[in-house]
Design a protein around this motif. Sequence first.
Motif, PDB file in Angstrom:
ATOM      1  N   ILE A  68       0.858  -1.037   0.020  1.00  0.00           N
ATOM      2  CA  ILE A  68       0.071  -0.105  -0.258  1.00  0.00           C
ATOM      3  C   ILE A  68       0.924   1.042  -0.105  1.00  0.00           C
ATOM      4  CG2 ILE A  68      -1.831   1.266   1.309  1.00  0.00           C
ATOM      5  CD1 ILE A  68      -2.770  -1.198  -0.214  1.00  0.00           C
ATOM      6  N   ARG A  69       1.895   1.316   0.782  1.00  0.00           N
ATOM      7  CA  ARG A  69       2.728   2.468   1.008  1.00  0.00           C
ATOM      8  C   ARG A  69       3.427   2.812  -0.360  1.00  0.00           C
ATOM      9  NH1 ARG A  69       3.460   4.302   6.214  1.00  0.00           N
ATOM     10  NH2 ARG A  69       1.686   3.640   7.445  1.00  0.00           N
ATOM     11  N   LEU A  70       3.899   1.471  -1.063  1.00  0.00           N
ATOM     12  CA  LEU A  70       4.544   1.970  -2.227  1.00  0.00           C
ATOM     13  C   LEU A  70       3.732   2.234  -3.604  1.00  0.00           C
ATOM     14  CD1 LEU A  70       7.284  -1.184  -2.120  1.00  0.00           C
ATOM     15  CD2 LEU A  70       7.766   1.177  -2.064  1.00  0.00           C
ATOM     16  N   GLN A 130      11.954   3.868   6.447  1.00  0.00           N
ATOM     17  CA  GLN A 130      11.148   4.948   6.741  1.00  0.00           C
ATOM     18  C   GLN A 130       9.971   4.898   7.776  1.00  0.00           C
ATOM     19  OE1 GLN A 130      10.199   7.827   3.666  1.00  0.00           O
ATOM     20  NE2 GLN A 130      11.799   7.135   2.479  1.00  0.00           N
ATOM     21  N   ILE A 131       9.501   3.650   7.461  1.00  0.00           N
ATOM     22  CA  ILE A 131       8.265   3.270   8.298  1.00  0.00           C
ATOM     23  C   ILE A 131       8.869   2.996   9.738  1.00  0.00           C
ATOM     24  CG2 ILE A 131       6.323   1.462   8.660  1.00  0.00           C
ATOM     25  CD1 ILE A 131       6.115   1.123   5.813  1.00  0.00           C
ATOM     26  N   LEU A 132       9.810   2.175   9.841  1.00  0.00           N
ATOM     27  CA  LEU A 132      10.423   1.980  11.035  1.00  0.00           C
ATOM     28  C   LEU A 132      10.728   3.180  11.808  1.00  0.00           C
ATOM     29  CD1 LEU A 132      12.497  -1.358  10.460  1.00  0.00           C
ATOM     30  CD2 LEU A 132      10.348  -1.204  11.851  1.00  0.00           C
ATOM     31  N   ARG A 133      11.533   3.900  11.136  1.00  0.00           N
ATOM     32  CA  ARG A 133      11.927   5.211  11.846  1.00  0.00           C
ATOM     33  C   ARG A 133      10.842   6.321  12.010  1.00  0.00           C
ATOM     34  NH1 ARG A 133      15.746   5.108   7.541  1.00  0.00           N
ATOM     35  NH2 ARG A 133      14.595   6.810   6.447  1.00  0.00           N
ATOM     36  N   ARG A 134       9.860   6.320  11.742  1.00  0.00           N
ATOM     37  CA  ARG A 134       8.459   7.315  11.769  1.00  0.00           C
ATOM     38  C   ARG A 134       7.637   6.413  12.642  1.00  0.00           C
ATOM     39  NH1 ARG A 134       7.749   9.892   5.771  1.00  0.00           N
ATOM     40  NH2 ARG A 134       9.973  11.032   5.521  1.00  0.00           N
ATOM     41  N   GLU A 135       7.112   5.449  12.482  1.00  0.00           N
ATOM     42  CA  GLU A 135       6.196   4.693  13.111  1.00  0.00           C
ATOM     43  C   GLU A 135       6.328   3.673  13.810  1.00  0.00           C
ATOM     44  OE1 GLU A 135       3.170   4.543   9.863  1.00  0.00           O
ATOM     45  OE2 GLU A 135       4.504   5.298   8.573  1.00  0.00           O
ATOM     46  N   GLY A 136       7.468   3.141  13.825  1.00  0.00           N
ATOM     47  CA  GLY A 136       7.644   1.793  14.601  1.00  0.00           C
ATOM     48  C   GLY A 136       7.220   0.503  14.160  1.00  0.00           C
ATOM     49  N   PRO A 137       7.685  -0.465  14.620  1.00  0.00           N
ATOM     50  CA  PRO A 137       7.278  -1.725  14.216  1.00  0.00           C
ATOM     51  C   PRO A 137       5.745  -2.046  14.016  1.00  0.00           C
ATOM     52  CG  PRO A 137       9.126  -2.146  15.310  1.00  0.00           C
ATOM     53  CD  PRO A 137       8.443  -0.710  15.624  1.00  0.00           C
ATOM     54  N   PHE A 167       3.581  -2.053  10.863  1.00  0.00           N
ATOM     55  CA  PHE A 167       3.272  -2.870   9.873  1.00  0.00           C
ATOM     56  C   PHE A 167       2.009  -3.999   9.991  1.00  0.00           C
ATOM     57  CE2 PHE A 167       8.006  -2.194   9.439  1.00  0.00           C
ATOM     58  CZ  PHE A 167       8.252  -1.861   8.116  1.00  0.00           C
ATOM     59  N   TYR A 168       1.360  -3.881  11.027  1.00  0.00           N
ATOM     60  CA  TYR A 168       0.047  -4.484  11.530  1.00  0.00           C
ATOM     61  C   TYR A 168      -1.094  -3.687  11.315  1.00  0.00           C
ATOM     62  CZ  TYR A 168       2.195  -9.121  11.649  1.00  0.00           C
ATOM     63  OH  TYR A 168       2.851 -10.236  11.174  1.00  0.00           O
ATOM     64  N   ARG A 169      -0.958  -2.558  10.848  1.00  0.00           N
ATOM     65  CA  ARG A 169      -2.100  -1.683  10.566  1.00  0.00           C
ATOM     66  C   ARG A 169      -2.999  -2.449   9.716  1.00  0.00           C
ATOM     67  NH1 ARG A 169      -0.253   3.649  10.232  1.00  0.00           N
ATOM     68  NH2 ARG A 169       0.687   4.226  12.207  1.00  0.00           N
ATOM     69  N   GLY A 170      -4.254  -2.298   9.783  1.00  0.00           N
ATOM     70  CA  GLY A 170      -5.293  -2.942   9.170  1.00  0.00           C
ATOM     71  C   GLY A 170      -5.466  -4.483   9.377  1.00  0.00           C
ATOM     72  N   TYR A 171      -4.841  -4.744  10.351  1.00  0.00           N
ATOM     73  CA  TYR A 171      -5.043  -6.374  10.586  1.00  0.00           C
ATOM     74  C   TYR A 171      -6.464  -6.698  11.046  1.00  0.00           C
ATOM     75  CZ  TYR A 171      -4.072 -10.854  12.820  1.00  0.00           C
ATOM     76  OH  TYR A 171      -4.371 -12.265  13.073  1.00  0.00           O
ATOM     77  N   ALA A 172      -7.045  -5.938  11.822  1.00  0.00           N
ATOM     78  CA  ALA A 172      -8.143  -6.243  12.382  1.00  0.00           C
ATOM     79  C   ALA A 172      -9.571  -6.169  11.306  1.00  0.00           C
ATOM     80  CB  ALA A 172      -8.868  -5.161  13.517  1.00  0.00           C
ATOM     81  N   PRO A 173      -9.503  -5.247  10.421  1.00  0.00           N
ATOM     82  CA  PRO A 173     -10.567  -5.261   9.421  1.00  0.00           C
ATOM     83  C   PRO A 173     -10.430  -6.371   8.359  1.00  0.00           C
ATOM     84  CG  PRO A 173      -9.399  -3.172   9.019  1.00  0.00           C
ATOM     85  CD  PRO A 173      -8.742  -3.852  10.537  1.00  0.00           C
ATOM     86  N   LEU A 195      -6.468   2.372   6.795  1.00  0.00           N
ATOM     87  CA  LEU A 195      -5.470   2.098   8.072  1.00  0.00           C
ATOM     88  C   LEU A 195      -3.947   1.938   7.546  1.00  0.00           C
ATOM     89  CD1 LEU A 195      -7.566   0.117  10.465  1.00  0.00           C
ATOM     90  CD2 LEU A 195      -6.501   2.080  10.912  1.00  0.00           C
ATOM     91  N   GLN A 196      -3.711   1.178   6.769  1.00  0.00           N
ATOM     92  CA  GLN A 196      -2.462   0.576   6.204  1.00  0.00           C
ATOM     93  C   GLN A 196      -1.784   2.006   5.577  1.00  0.00           C
ATOM     94  OE1 GLN A 196      -3.166  -2.723   3.837  1.00  0.00           O
ATOM     95  NE2 GLN A 196      -3.004  -4.089   5.510  1.00  0.00           N
ATOM     96  N   ALA A 197      -2.671   2.618   5.025  1.00  0.00           N
ATOM     97  CA  ALA A 197      -2.001   3.857   4.111  1.00  0.00           C
ATOM     98  C   ALA A 197      -1.644   5.053   5.209  1.00  0.00           C
ATOM     99  CB  ALA A 197      -3.043   4.510   3.209  1.00  0.00           C
ATOM    100  N   LYS A 198      -2.267   5.319   6.378  1.00  0.00           N
ATOM    101  CA  LYS A 198      -1.967   6.332   7.634  1.00  0.00           C
ATOM    102  C   LYS A 198      -0.748   6.393   7.628  1.00  0.00           C
ATOM    103  CE  LYS A 198      -6.081   8.227   7.992  1.00  0.00           C
ATOM    104  NZ  LYS A 198      -6.376   9.694   7.741  1.00  0.00           N
ATOM    105  N   ASP A 199      -0.048   7.404   7.678  1.00  0.00           N
ATOM    106  CA  ASP A 199       1.393   7.762   8.108  1.00  0.00           C
ATOM    107  C   ASP A 199       1.188   8.634   9.454  1.00  0.00           C
ATOM    108  OD1 ASP A 199       3.996   8.589   8.467  1.00  0.00           O
ATOM    109  OD2 ASP A 199       4.389   8.823   6.527  1.00  0.00           O
ATOM    110  N   THR A 200       1.682   7.979  10.524  1.00  0.00           N
ATOM    111  CA  THR A 200       1.602   8.682  12.026  1.00  0.00           C
ATOM    112  C   THR A 200       2.957   9.648  12.204  1.00  0.00           C
ATOM    113  OG1 THR A 200       2.772   6.860  13.010  1.00  0.00           O
ATOM    114  CG2 THR A 200       0.100   6.860  12.747  1.00  0.00           C
ATOM    115  N   VAL A 201       3.416  10.362  11.303  1.00  0.00           N
ATOM    116  CA  VAL A 201       4.586  11.132  11.207  1.00  0.00           C
ATOM    117  C   VAL A 201       4.171  12.259  12.388  1.00  0.00           C
ATOM    118  CG1 VAL A 201       5.908  12.768  10.246  1.00  0.00           C
ATOM    119  CG2 VAL A 201       5.317  10.820   9.068  1.00  0.00           C
ATOM    120  N   GLU A 202       3.010  12.696  12.010  1.00  0.00           N
ATOM    121  CA  GLU A 202       2.743  13.781  13.155  1.00  0.00           C
ATOM    122  C   GLU A 202       2.058  13.220  14.584  1.00  0.00           C
ATOM    123  OE1 GLU A 202      -0.176  16.237  11.003  1.00  0.00           O
ATOM    124  OE2 GLU A 202       1.305  16.641   9.633  1.00  0.00           O
ATOM    125  N   GLY A 203       2.133  11.900  14.745  1.00  0.00           N
ATOM    126  CA  GLY A 203       1.797  11.542  16.006  1.00  0.00           C
ATOM    127  C   GLY A 203       0.456  11.034  16.160  1.00  0.00           C
TER     128      GLY A 203
END
Length: 338
Positions: A180-182, A199-206, A209-215, A278-286
């Motif tokens: 999704i990110r690519l 980039q995902i690890l630095r900005r959002e943490g591990p 990688f499990y965003r969107g798992y519940a839906p 959910l998988q597309a959301k970037d939490t750079v701003e927290g």
Amino acid sequence: MPPPPSPSQDWNPPNTLLPGPVFSQVADHKQKPATYQQLLDNGEVLMVPIGDARMDKEGAWWKILLSGAVAGTVSRTSTAPLDRTRVHMQVYSSKKHLMNLLGGLRSLIQEGGFRSLWRGNGINVLKIAPEYGIKFLVFEECKAHFGESSNPIFQEDVLAGSLAVAVSQTLINPLEVLKIRLTLGRTGQYDGLGDCVGQILRREGPAAFYRGYAPNMLGIIPYAFTDLAVNKMMNNIRVKSRGDNEEHSQAYNIYTQTVSTVCGQMASYPLTLLRTKLQAKDTVEGSKPTMRAIFRDIVAEQGWPGLFRGLTPTLLKVIPAVAISCTVYTTMKSTLGV
């Protein structure tokens, strides 16, 4: 069409490689019940036919899985522009900025050129082999635990197939996030797969990688049961008519599987949309988006139709994906001597 099994086998031959639930074949009342199953694939079209992988040929199973992987690669690559447009419509379309199919394709080409329509396809192809390998192994383990039967219990097939999908998606979810990110990435945003991971690890943490798992897990339920209900209903109609010859019967099965898959995707589509957002959301701003919050935002801004943004390219890719995967799968089997 896949070659028929030998008379010694106690399961009926599949008609073709088709999308559908793990228990998609409905037996004729006058025939021995089929034990052929297909693995449900939530949101995608390619199936690995379990019946084929049980053929009495030494080492045939890896040839079947290889054939399925190649068929999936060609099919997904061929329909990648529709898939990328779907993701953009799901994420960026809004009430103020409605995005249709042609408009989405046009904007993608303007931003990154014609080749950008295949952005994210590499990771989509990369996950085919582990995804279907895991599904196959889990499904077979479950069936072995339940015990083989010429007339498998309906609930056993449901449970085995659901567990196969759940385990597979649990392990593959990080690859789904990367896809999704690519796919959504702007030109030059990522210097390849490794840079995207970093980039995902630095900005959002591990945990990202499990965003969107519940839906993703919840979507299995409406997809499977809608697919099954439509498939059974249409096959029951065919059984009652019984005026068809073999060729017409095979054509009707292709039609049945396509319709049941479309209905299953429509039933689970709102959950697929939530998963993608959910998988597309970037939490750079927290920010920490939740499934409930995204659902409320979509309904508040776009109304209930907003839960079906991007459905058009999703449905448009079903028929070509089925045709391509069928053709490539059959060709690969013939080439490998299966």
